[in-house]
Structures are given as structure tokens and as C-alpha cells.
Enzyme design. Sequence first.
Site, PDB file in Angstrom:
ATOM      1  N   ASP A  12     -26.160  60.237 -27.497  1.00 21.44           N
ATOM      2  CA  ASP A  12     -25.653  61.496 -26.931  1.00 21.44           C
ATOM      3  C   ASP A  12     -25.792  62.644 -27.936  1.00 21.44           C
ATOM      4  O   ASP A  12     -25.497  63.797 -27.611  1.00 21.44           O
ATOM      5  CB  ASP A  12     -24.167  61.340 -26.553  1.00 21.44           C
ATOM      6  CG  ASP A  12     -23.975  61.077 -25.067  1.00 21.44           C
ATOM      7  OD1 ASP A  12     -24.926  61.327 -24.293  1.00 21.44           O
ATOM      8  OD2 ASP A  12     -22.881  60.629 -24.682  1.00 21.44           O
ATOM      9  N   GLN A  48     -18.113  57.162 -23.204  1.00 18.07           N
ATOM     10  CA  GLN A  48     -17.946  58.131 -22.111  1.00 18.07           C
ATOM     11  C   GLN A  48     -16.770  59.063 -22.416  1.00 18.07           C
ATOM     12  O   GLN A  48     -15.656  58.605 -22.691  1.00 18.07           O
ATOM     13  CB  GLN A  48     -17.711  57.386 -20.789  1.00 18.07           C
ATOM     14  CG  GLN A  48     -17.662  58.282 -19.570  1.00 18.07           C
ATOM     15  CD  GLN A  48     -19.009  58.925 -19.242  1.00 18.07           C
ATOM     16  OE1 GLN A  48     -20.053  58.302 -19.316  1.00 18.07           O
ATOM     17  NE2 GLN A  48     -18.971  60.198 -18.893  1.00 18.07           N
ATOM     18  N   LYS A  61     -25.637  55.512 -14.994  1.00 14.98           N
ATOM     19  CA  LYS A  61     -26.409  55.353 -16.232  1.00 14.98           C
ATOM     20  C   LYS A  61     -26.966  53.937 -16.335  1.00 14.98           C
ATOM     21  O   LYS A  61     -28.121  53.740 -16.713  1.00 14.98           O
ATOM     22  CB  LYS A  61     -25.527  55.690 -17.447  1.00 14.98           C
ATOM     23  CG  LYS A  61     -25.300  57.201 -17.583  1.00 14.98           C
ATOM     24  CD  LYS A  61     -24.218  57.568 -18.582  1.00 14.98           C
ATOM     25  CE  LYS A  61     -23.935  59.070 -18.504  1.00 14.98           C
ATOM     26  NZ  LYS A  61     -22.788  59.499 -19.311  1.00 14.98           N
TER      27      LYS A  61
END
Length: 282
Positions: free
Chosen positions: A121, A98, A54
Amino acid sequence: MTAELIDGKAIAASVRADVTTAAAEVSEILGRSPTLATVLVGEDPASEVYIRNKHAACAEVGIESVHRSLSADIDEGELVALVESMSVDPEIDGILVQLPLPSGLDEDRVIGAISPDKDVDGLTTSNAGLLATGRPGLVPCTPAGVIEMLDRIGFELEGAEAVVIGRSQLVGRPLVSLLLQRNATVTVCHSRTRDLAATCRRADLVIAAVGVPGLVGPDFIKPGATVIDVGINRTEDGLVGDVEFEPVAEVAGAITPVPGGVGPMTIAMLLANTVSASRPRD
Ligand code: NAP
């Protein structure tokens, strides 16, 4: 193989090119690059690779990234306080924690500490609610990537019969909302669906987001239908999707491969969400 292969890598590259232009525009306005903050708790090697990928993807499109690695035994309150401080930091536009978090840490509480307008997200209940009620917000990256991919291959969603297999918060449910917004006729299937093959055979578009290798066979597919395979399963034969690729490709009109299909779109949409979160609002 008779189906057209949907090249996720190439489509994601064109999304990333657009994001590069948008990031440069926003950098001019802000006087700094759009910035993504990532948080990794514990030492899961797969998560470490995802985070590295990422950050590399951010650098390629002109997004700055900052990272915090924390020990798996961190106190939950301390983790929440860190995410809250990122939420009010004017130099940070997007926050990604994460997942999964190590056991013992409450994911809902940690995700809930992300400011909804930095939730790249799309996992906060606030963004999930906006999506479910058809209002603008940050959308989870994988479902957003599926829709972007369908748009870029010119698939006409309006009026299409779509079957989504899977109803997770991360993929299936947001996909259903996005497809409805685009006026598709949507059926959602799951582990209790009685006749999965017959339900899928009605569809112009089958999207599999299950996590069962080869679940979708050629008997699930109406000739000419488009098949999007979200599944990523690690097997002895390497990475495979939820779709039996070769036999299905003999029946379908278009199909995504695994790897090289939806996967690259997910990261491209994370970059798009970060730039979108960094745009100054009136
Ligand atoms: P998940 O939370 O485990 O959800 C799986 C869904 O599939 C559930 O709704 C479950 O039904 C349903 N299901 C399980 N077995 C089934 C069966 N035999 N028949 C019909 N439905 C069945 O998984 P997820 O997070 O949505 O992920 C799904 C897959 O996508 C995984 O392989 C994951 O690795 C992959 N994925 C890929 C990307 C990407 O970037 N390409 C991103 C995220 C996820 P119930 O609700 O009834 O249990």
C-alpha cells in the site's frame, strides 16, 4: 458530452493482463505464486467487502492470498507481533492491513511493523520518504493508478500544468511527488486555497482527491483540460465523485467517470505492487 471518457475499467483490465504475465514469470523463478497477506481487524462490513474483492482480484491474476481476521478488541502488541511475523515470513511477499483500524489501535505503529519491501500500500514512512526524495520504492496504489491511467491514454505529463486538489498522505501528497518526477508543473490545493476555481482553470490536468461531492464545476476547467476524479462519495443518488460530471464533460477534453474511473485502477496497482514486491532482488 464533448469530452473523451477515460474508461478506468478497460485500462485496469489491461494492467491486470500485464500483471498476470508478470505473476507467471515470478512464479517460475520462485517455485510458488506471489503471495499477498491481508489483515482485517474488527467487523466493518465495507472493509469485509474490500478484502473479498482484493482476494478475488488476486486469484484472477495468479496471486495467492492469505487472510487473517482479528477481533476488534485485539491487544495492539499482539497485532504488531502478527504483522512483524508476516514481515519476516519468506512465503509472504506483500502485506496489506485494511484501514481504518478500530479506535484505540495506533495505525502508525501497526503500519510501521510492515517491512518496507512488503508494504504494497506504500504507507510506511520509509516508502513515503523514498517517494518524496524521488527514489524507487512501493508507491500508494491510488496515486500510482492515476499516473498509470494517464500514461495509458497518452497524456504528456512533461511540462504540463497540473493542479492536485487534496494533500492527504494517501492520495494528494504522493501524487504531487509522482507528477514532479514526471516533470509536470504542479500546484497543490487544499481547504485553505483562496481561489480554487481560478487556480484550477490554469491547469492542463486537474486531479480532484477531496471527498466533497460535485466540488469541481465547469468554471474550474480550461477548455480541453483532462480531469481525473479520485473522489468517492456515497450520496442519496448513489456513488458520485468530486466533479460535477455532466457539465464538466461539456468543457473538458477527457474525464474519468465515478464509478468506473480511478477506483478499478487502485486494485490493479495493488496487484502490480504485490508482483513487484515478490521479484527476487540481487
Ligand atoms: P482526506 O484525507 O480527507 O483529504 C481530503 C483533502 O481534500 C484534504 O487535503 C483537504 O484539505 C482537501 N479539502 C477538503 N475540502 C476541501 C475544499 N472544500 N476545497 C479544497 N480542498 C478541500 O481524503 P483522501 O483519503 O485523500 O480521499 C479523497 C477522496 O478520494 C475521498 O472521496 C476518498 O473516498 C477518495 N479515494 C478514492 C480512492 C479510489 O480508489 N478511487 C482511493 C482513496 C481515496 P486540508 O488538507 O486543508 O484539510
